[in-house]
Design a protein around this motif. Structure first.
Motif, PDB file in Angstrom:
ATOM      1  N   GLU A 120       0.919  -1.242   0.025  1.00 47.34           N
ATOM      2  CA  GLU A 120      -0.172  -0.051   0.190  1.00 47.34           C
ATOM      3  C   GLU A 120       0.941   1.248  -0.154  1.00 47.34           C
ATOM      4  N   LYS A 121       1.714   1.273   0.947  1.00 50.64           N
ATOM      5  CA  LYS A 121       2.634   2.471   0.810  1.00 50.64           C
ATOM      6  C   LYS A 121       3.469   2.681  -0.495  1.00 50.64           C
ATOM      7  N   TYR A 122       3.617   1.825  -1.500  1.00 49.07           N
ATOM      8  CA  TYR A 122       3.964   2.051  -2.723  1.00 49.07           C
ATOM      9  C   TYR A 122       2.977   2.340  -4.053  1.00 49.07           C
ATOM     10  N   SER A 123       1.750   2.636  -3.382  1.00 50.11           N
ATOM     11  CA  SER A 123       0.744   2.685  -4.506  1.00 50.11           C
ATOM     12  C   SER A 123       0.916   3.616  -5.645  1.00 50.11           C
ATOM     13  N   ASP A 124       1.751   4.706  -5.487  1.00 49.03           N
ATOM     14  CA  ASP A 124       1.711   5.971  -6.294  1.00 49.03           C
ATOM     15  C   ASP A 124       3.086   5.505  -7.044  1.00 49.03           C
ATOM     16  N   ILE A 125       3.703   4.596  -6.979  1.00 51.11           N
ATOM     17  CA  ILE A 125       4.948   4.134  -7.843  1.00 51.11           C
ATOM     18  C   ILE A 125       4.770   3.241  -8.947  1.00 51.11           C
ATOM     19  N   ILE A 126       5.163   3.422  -9.828  1.00 52.64           N
ATOM     20  CA  ILE A 126       4.989   2.729 -11.245  1.00 52.64           C
ATOM     21  C   ILE A 126       6.138   1.511 -11.125  1.00 52.64           C
ATOM     22  N   PHE A 127       5.767   0.187 -11.119  1.00 50.42           N
ATOM     23  CA  PHE A 127       6.960  -0.879 -11.258  1.00 50.42           C
ATOM     24  C   PHE A 127       6.865  -1.358 -12.576  1.00 50.42           C
ATOM     25  N   TYR A 144      -2.729  -6.167  -6.351  1.00 48.09           N
ATOM     26  CA  TYR A 144      -1.750  -5.164  -6.706  1.00 48.09           C
ATOM     27  C   TYR A 144      -2.635  -3.786  -6.056  1.00 48.09           C
ATOM     28  N   LYS A 145      -1.638  -2.929  -5.503  1.00 51.67           N
ATOM     29  CA  LYS A 145      -1.991  -1.606  -5.413  1.00 51.67           C
ATOM     30  C   LYS A 145      -1.293  -0.553  -6.439  1.00 51.67           C
ATOM     31  N   ALA A 146      -0.145  -0.928  -6.824  1.00 49.26           N
ATOM     32  CA  ALA A 146       0.241  -0.147  -7.694  1.00 49.26           C
ATOM     33  C   ALA A 146       0.354  -0.816  -9.106  1.00 49.26           C
ATOM     34  N   GLN A 147       0.710   0.192 -10.187  1.00 48.68           N
ATOM     35  CA  GLN A 147       0.918  -0.380 -11.439  1.00 48.68           C
ATOM     36  C   GLN A 147       1.788  -1.005 -11.615  1.00 48.68           C
ATOM     37  N   PHE A 148       1.981  -2.031 -12.432  1.00 49.67           N
ATOM     38  CA  PHE A 148       3.025  -3.216 -12.226  1.00 49.67           C
ATOM     39  C   PHE A 148       3.018  -4.005 -13.776  1.00 49.67           C
ATOM     40  N   ASN A 149       4.043  -3.696 -14.679  1.00 41.80           N
ATOM     41  CA  ASN A 149       3.983  -4.260 -15.971  1.00 41.80           C
ATOM     42  C   ASN A 149       5.309  -5.085 -16.195  1.00 41.80           C
ATOM     43  N   ASN A 150       5.535  -5.726 -17.101  1.00 40.93           N
ATOM     44  CA  ASN A 150       6.700  -6.422 -17.509  1.00 40.93           C
ATOM     45  C   ASN A 150       6.853  -6.074 -18.925  1.00 40.93           C
ATOM     46  N   TYR A 151       7.978  -6.067 -19.583  1.00 42.82           N
ATOM     47  CA  TYR A 151       8.146  -5.484 -21.076  1.00 42.82           C
ATOM     48  C   TYR A 151       9.400  -6.421 -21.479  1.00 42.82           C
ATOM     49  N   PHE A 152       9.285  -6.679 -22.721  1.00 39.60           N
ATOM     50  CA  PHE A 152      10.270  -7.718 -23.280  1.00 39.60           C
ATOM     51  C   PHE A 152      10.118  -7.599 -24.680  1.00 39.60           C
ATOM     52  N   GLY A 153      10.749  -8.360 -25.686  1.00 39.19           N
ATOM     53  CA  GLY A 153      10.682  -8.521 -27.133  1.00 39.19           C
ATOM     54  C   GLY A 153      10.842  -9.409 -27.980  1.00 39.19           C
ATOM     55  N   ARG A 154      10.571  -9.613 -28.961  1.00 39.82           N
ATOM     56  CA  ARG A 154      10.726 -10.763 -29.996  1.00 39.82           C
ATOM     57  C   ARG A 154      12.148 -11.111 -30.315  1.00 39.82           C
ATOM     58  N   ILE A 155      12.923 -11.158 -29.274  1.00 34.26           N
ATOM     59  CA  ILE A 155      14.321 -11.203 -29.839  1.00 34.26           C
ATOM     60  C   ILE A 155      14.382 -12.724 -30.399  1.00 34.26           C
ATOM     61  N   PRO A 298       0.347   9.311 -15.408  1.00 41.45           N
ATOM     62  CA  PRO A 298       0.726   8.008 -14.703  1.00 41.45           C
ATOM     63  C   PRO A 298      -0.545   7.215 -14.472  1.00 41.45           C
ATOM     64  N   ASP A 299      -1.649   7.963 -14.294  1.00 43.71           N
ATOM     65  CA  ASP A 299      -2.815   6.920 -13.905  1.00 43.71           C
ATOM     66  C   ASP A 299      -3.150   6.070 -14.820  1.00 43.71           C
ATOM     67  N   LYS A 300      -2.637   6.217 -16.012  1.00 43.33           N
ATOM     68  CA  LYS A 300      -2.973   5.355 -17.355  1.00 43.33           C
ATOM     69  C   LYS A 300      -2.004   4.558 -17.875  1.00 43.33           C
ATOM     70  N   PHE A 301      -0.875   4.442 -17.026  1.00 44.35           N
ATOM     71  CA  PHE A 301       0.411   3.618 -17.594  1.00 44.35           C
ATOM     72  C   PHE A 301      -0.020   2.166 -18.064  1.00 44.35           C
ATOM     73  N   MET A 302      -0.946   1.572 -17.218  1.00 43.14           N
ATOM     74  CA  MET A 302      -1.383   0.161 -17.896  1.00 43.14           C
ATOM     75  C   MET A 302      -2.223  -0.010 -18.815  1.00 43.14           C
ATOM     76  N   ASP A 303      -2.946   1.198 -19.235  1.00 42.28           N
ATOM     77  CA  ASP A 303      -3.718   1.443 -20.454  1.00 42.28           C
ATOM     78  C   ASP A 303      -2.830   1.926 -21.492  1.00 42.28           C
ATOM     79  N   GLU A 304      -2.092   2.592 -21.338  1.00 34.60           N
ATOM     80  CA  GLU A 304      -1.196   3.099 -22.469  1.00 34.60           C
ATOM     81  C   GLU A 304       0.196   2.447 -22.825  1.00 34.60           C
TER      82      GLU A 304
END
Length: 403
Positions: A120-127, A144-155, A298-304
């Motif tokens: 909860e204390k990190y809810s305003d941070i994007i991971f 999940y309280k914060a926005q949290f994504n993963n990123y990779f590519g078609r290596i 920042p509030d739309k990070f997971m959408d965008e």
């Protein structure tokens, strides 16, 4: 449990990905807030001159500069091993220094990032976590309280192209044995799909070739990377050494032994006089868009941004410039196949096998529908993005597990 989660979440991997990502990254940010801070956790040194961490650091530095952020607003903690306690401490340090978005570049950071995103204390941070299978897309039901994504590519696309270069070299030197220094094998789809993509590229030009894969059991261990490269040359007479590990040691060993090499992560031609090419990452493509969105919406990070999975088409991955060590017609064939993938006309695991004829510098690509076979001769079945990213756990025909 991780394997199960990766399979379950694989179907969600492209949600909110390339289409919305593109709209977020088309223009540079203006008026970057002076108090916006970017945090990053690296597995090796931020001043590395080649390899995995070097490629990430180069990408983040370019992104910060392009977006007009002061250099001091990028806070890096490096040389953090895949130890959950140490990663958690690094996250806490970056959060306490006011970072608005925190990037973790290594697969083994995932548990610490998952826990922080549920705090909860990190809810305003994007991971934002490189590779892996967890994200906040499932919503509050996942805790999940914060926005949290993963990123990779078609290596795997770039690995196929490097495989073409390696395969043509085997024909030129009349040696069908290729070595591959692998962090892991079939335990992770990330490594497995890369090995398979490379092998299919080799076989497209030399059907008699064998790719001998030997595992390290770690993403980064320069001593073992060098030892295994040497073993592949001494034991299996490998004339080309490829790799999925962090440093340039396999390429250095290849050069010392008169073998050729395909590096990884960054252009390693300055580390090895016998280098052919390397699958490389243009991490700035992702970092620029991710930081820009984190600053502006920042509030739309997971959408965008969401879960990102770019490839050759997006310029996110590529191969380094082909060196003069490459065999005749390498450039022509590689460029022709690369265009097919960029144009969306073919992909590595599509079940269509490629072969080539070259006359007067012009390449004719022959496509043959051929079921993908495992190295035990059984059919691999359909291969979609979920399999490539989450559940591929077999080697294709042509791979030999070295000892």
């Amino acid at each position: 449990m991780k394997k199960l989660l990766s399979i379950v979440l694989a179907a969600l991997m492209l949600v909110g990905c390339i289409a919305t990502f593109a709209s977020c990254s088309e223009t540079p940010a203006t008026g970057a807030p002076s108090d916006f801070k970017v945090g990053a956790i690296y597995i090796t040194g931020k001043n590395d001159t080649a390899g995995y961490t070097f490629a990430h650091a180069n990408g983040i530095n370019k992104a910060v500069k392009a977006l007009g952020l002061p250099e001091e607003n990028l806070i890096v903690i490096d040389n953090i091993p895949e130890d959950t306690t140490q990663v958690t401490t690094a996250i806490d340090t970056l959060a306490n220094q006011g970072c608005n978005i925190i990037f973790g570049i290594s697969f083994g950071y995932i548990d610490a990032f998952d826990a922080a995103a549920k705090n909860e204390k990190y809810s305003d941070i994007i991971f934002s976590h490189a590779t892996g299978y967890l994200s906040s897309l499932p919503g509050e039901s996942a805790g999940y309280k914060a926005q949290f994504n993963n990123y990779f590519g078609r290596i795997y696309q770039a690995r196929y192209l490097a495989g073409i270069a390696a395969g043509l070299k085997t024909l030129e030197v009349k040696n069908n044995n290729v070595g591959y220094v692998a962090a892991y094998g079939t335990q992770y789809a990330e490594t497995c799909s890369g090995i398979n993509g490379f092998t299919l590229g080799v076989l497209s030009v030399n059907p008699d070739a064998k790719v001998y894969v030997q595992e390290i059991g770690n993403w980064a261990d320069e001593t073992l990377e060098a030892q295994i490269a040497q073993n592949l040359i001494d034991t299996y007479d490998c004339c080309v050494i490829a790799q999925h590990c962090d440093s340039a040691q396999p390429q250095i060993v290849a050069a010392k032994n008169g073998a050729f090499g395909c590096g990884y992560n960054s252009d390693m031609s300055d580390k090895s006089a016998t280098h052919l090419t390397a699958p490389i990452w243009n991490w700035e493509v992702y970092y620029t868009a991710a930081i820009k969105c984190a600053m502006e919406t920042p509030d739309k990070f997971m959408d965008e941004i969401g879960i990102y999975y770019g490839g050759l088409k997006e310029g996110f991955i590529d191969i380094s410039p082909l060196t003069d060590n490459c065999a005749e017609n390498t450039k022509e064939i590689v460029e022709a196949v690369k265009k097919l993938m960029i144009d969306g006309e073919w992909d590595v695991f599509s079940g269509v096998e490629l072969s080539y004829k070259v006359e007067d510098g012009k390449v004719e690509i022959i496509k043959t529908e051929t079921p993908l076979l495992k190295n035990d001769g059984t059919p691999a079945g359909a291969v979609d993005d979920g399999v490539i990213k989450g559940s591929m756990a077999y080697f294709v025909k042509g791979v030999v597990e070295a000892k």
